[in-house]
Every structure is written in C-alpha cells, then in structure tokens.
Design an enzyme around this catalytic site. Sequence first.
Site, PDB file in Angstrom:
ATOM      1  N   LYS A  41       9.549   2.460  -0.498  1.00  0.00           N
ATOM      2  CA  LYS A  41       9.348   2.882  -1.889  1.00  0.00           C
ATOM      3  C   LYS A  41      10.352   3.944  -2.320  1.00  0.00           C
ATOM      4  O   LYS A  41      10.633   4.062  -3.505  1.00  0.00           O
ATOM      5  CB  LYS A  41       7.915   3.409  -2.082  1.00  0.00           C
ATOM      6  CG  LYS A  41       7.684   4.737  -1.396  1.00  0.00           C
ATOM      7  CD  LYS A  41       6.271   5.247  -1.549  1.00  0.00           C
ATOM      8  CE  LYS A  41       6.199   6.655  -0.994  1.00  0.00           C
ATOM      9  NZ  LYS A  41       4.879   7.044  -0.535  1.00  0.00           N
ATOM     10  N   ARG A 136      -5.076  14.321  -1.402  1.00  0.00           N
ATOM     11  CA  ARG A 136      -4.722  13.167  -2.232  1.00  0.00           C
ATOM     12  C   ARG A 136      -5.749  12.101  -1.880  1.00  0.00           C
ATOM     13  O   ARG A 136      -6.936  12.346  -2.058  1.00  0.00           O
ATOM     14  CB  ARG A 136      -3.254  12.732  -2.004  1.00  0.00           C
ATOM     15  CG  ARG A 136      -2.723  11.879  -3.151  1.00  0.00           C
ATOM     16  CD  ARG A 136      -1.275  11.469  -2.989  1.00  0.00           C
ATOM     17  NE  ARG A 136      -1.085  10.526  -1.877  1.00  0.00           N
ATOM     18  CZ  ARG A 136       0.085  10.001  -1.509  1.00  0.00           C
ATOM     19  NH1 ARG A 136       1.182  10.352  -2.149  1.00  0.00           N
ATOM     20  NH2 ARG A 136       0.172   9.152  -0.507  1.00  0.00           N
TER      21      ARG A 136
HETATM   22  C1  LIG Z   1       5.040   7.620   0.663  1.00  0.00           C
HETATM   23  C2  LIG Z   1       4.080   7.419   1.748  1.00  0.00           C
HETATM   24  C3  LIG Z   1       4.519   7.350   3.081  1.00  0.00           C
HETATM   25  C4  LIG Z   1       5.956   7.554   3.490  1.00  0.00           C
HETATM   26  O1  LIG Z   1       6.355   8.872   3.240  1.00  0.00           O
HETATM   27  P1  LIG Z   1       7.764   9.449   3.719  1.00  0.00           P
HETATM   28  O2  LIG Z   1       7.628  10.898   3.575  1.00  0.00           O
HETATM   29  O3  LIG Z   1       8.784   8.848   2.819  1.00  0.00           O
HETATM   30  O4  LIG Z   1       7.968   9.032   5.124  1.00  0.00           O
HETATM   31  C5  LIG Z   1       3.580   7.095   4.045  1.00  0.00           C
HETATM   32  N1  LIG Z   1       2.270   6.943   3.735  1.00  0.00           N
HETATM   33  C6  LIG Z   1       1.815   7.016   2.474  1.00  0.00           C
HETATM   34  C7  LIG Z   1       0.368   6.844   2.209  1.00  0.00           C
HETATM   35  C8  LIG Z   1       2.704   7.259   1.438  1.00  0.00           C
HETATM   36  O5  LIG Z   1       2.251   7.338   0.181  1.00  0.00           O
END
Ligand SMILES: *Cc1c(COP(=O)(O)O)cnc(C)c1O
Length: 367
Positions: A41, A136
């Site tokens: 993402k 969150r």
């Molecule tokens: C965005 C996200 C990740 C990945 O995060 P990074 O810091 O880019 O490694 C993993 N788990 C969830 C639930 C996320 O929203």
Amino acid sequence: MLDRENYYPRLTVDMPKLRDNLHEVLRQCDDAGIEVAGVVKGCSGIPEVSLAFEEMGCRWIASSRIEQLKAAKDAGVKVPLMLIRVPMISEAEDVVSITDVSLNSDVDVLKALSEAALKKHVQHKVILMADIGDLREGFWGEDELCDAAELVAHELRGLELEGIGTNVGCYGAIMATREKLQELVDITAKVEKRIGRKLNYISGGATSSFMRVMDGTIPGRINQLRMGEGILLARDWQTLYGLDMDYMHMDVFTLEAEVIEVRTKPSYPVGEIGFAAFGEKGKYTDRGMRKRALLGIGKADYAYPDKIFPREEGIEVLGASSDHTILDIEDCERDIKVGDTVKFDVCYGSLVMASNSANVKVIVEDD
Ligand SMILES: *Cc1c(COP(=O)(O)O)cnc(C)c1O
C-alpha cells in the site's frame, strides 16, 4: 495521464535495489522463523512491486485496499492475498472473492464475511486483531477477543481462524517492545485455550516490529510480520530510531519533476502578508535576493513539502501550493535551467501520495 515518453512528474522504482531490500528483510525474518506478508500500500500497489515481493519470497501480498490486491491478482500474483484493513461490510463479497485472508476486529463484519464466503462456496481465513494499546483497530481486552475467536472457530462456517495479530506504531505511536509483543503471545495462548486448538499464526505487526528481529528479542512464537515501509524505503529505522541501516537502500523510489521557471527574486514577499494557498499563515525569512526554481509538481502530488528531499546539494524546498513547488537554488552547483529536472528522495507519506497521484507517471526500472 497523457501518454508521453518524456512525461513529468514521474516516480521511478529501482527494481534491483528493491530486490536487495527484500532479500535482506526476508533473510533476517527467515532466520527468526518469521514469514513475511509484503505490504504494497505504501506505493499504492504498483503491480511490478507485488510481483517482485512474491518472486523474492513473501508468503502473502498484502494491502489495505482491495483494489490493489485485485491489481496484484490481475498481474499474475499467485501467493495468497491479505487484506490488512478491517473490511467494510459493503465489500464483504469482494473480500472473499478477491482475497484469501483478512485482518478483523468486528463481529458484524465477521458474520458478513462468513455469509459471503458460504454464498460463494469459498473458505475465507481471518486473523483477529488484538489492540494492545496503539488504539487503532483491534478487539479491546482478552474476553472480547476470546468470544470473537470462539464465534469464528465454532459458528461462522465460512471462516477459518488463522491466527491472532496486532498493529502498533500507527496511531498511538506505541513501540513494538519485547514486552508488548509478549503480551500478544500471551493473549494468543488464552484464545487457544478457549477454542481448544493451536493457531497457525501470530502476526506481530509491521516494519516497527522488525527492530525486534534485528536485535534478536522477538518472542519465539511470533511467526508473521506484515512489512511495507522497511522494504520499500527502509528510512524510518534510521531517520526515526537512529539505527545504522547503511546496508539497505533508502533510494528505491525517485520523485522527479520539471523546472518551469528560474529567476532571482526577493526571499521575502512584497506586500501585506495574509494567508497562503491552503489557508496557512506564511512564514518567511528575508535572505535578500535569491535564485529560485519553480517545479511543475505540488502538494496535490506529494502533500508535504517538508517530506520530499532534494538529492542534490544546495537545493532547498521553500514551499508549495497545489501544483507548484518553489526551490531555493542559489547555492546549487548545477546551472539549473527551465526544462531541466530535479530529483527527490521521498518518505512514506510522500510516497503514498505520489504513487497515488493521477498526475505522476510511475516508471519501473529494471536491468
Ligand atoms: C500499513 C500496515 C502494515 C505495514 O506497515 P509498514 O509500517 O509499512 O510496514 C501492516 N499492518 C497493518 C494492519 C497496516 O495497516
């Protein structure tokens, strides 16, 4: 976007460097008995990036956006797809058709997913999220989590309970300490006791949890991490936590924009100062007459002028409006002219925006 060879602004992905970062992260995780979900993402799910993640050994391709997972599938990704944002009830049918596993924190969503899975004759795997303090997503407290696990394990026949997971360092900025991660392991043990079987995965977080892999303190039962930033940019460990990450590439992505005006102008605005384009109160330092360059890129493309970093010495980002960026180039050695381009490093926030901008051309560079 207009189809033109010389289109600017552009975002270039250096695939060999990306593969180096993947190799390093996957090697260290493998040594710690951890499987990696590659999270795409951060670059809005560029399909070539998903394919490289798969090719190098990520066991899942993951994103918060179902559209990006569909793009990965359409590009030929074969490993299971993981939706890492709690599904919306309205997208339940797409979730079970397009993805294989999702992270969940709500009983009504779980029921909707199970129903959709039964209707489509598929089994959908779920990881239940425990909120251990970042505030969150996630079930709050172990009773709520155990109840949901029992419901999934014994009643929702469209679903398969794959594991327990957590997320830290996103809203509450909670650190992935060994103690916090041990808390997740302990909660999982309670869930397992309640449902009467072991779970396949404990999903211990994202890039920030990888620091516990590097320092060797990650609890042994954690066997999955969901990693995005640490592979794509590998900046946060060094810029936020001061770790020496010289063995990683922090310049996998390059943002490049074209110069549309070069002129020597006063550095302090002339007239009565009110508000700038986004309603902000202007702050300016009078440094006399300075040589400046204007770029054909703006906040609409990367959001944060203080979060793009010129690669060249002597170039400073002064500010931006939606579609313009203003640089101070007085001290730059290169004689920058209109029509030239300027390159920037990006951080996570600016990468998300730039890769998602309809006006930034993504270019994948491979040997
Ligand atoms: C965005 C996200 C990740 C990945 O995060 P990074 O810091 O880019 O490694 C993993 N788990 C969830 C639930 C996320 O929203």
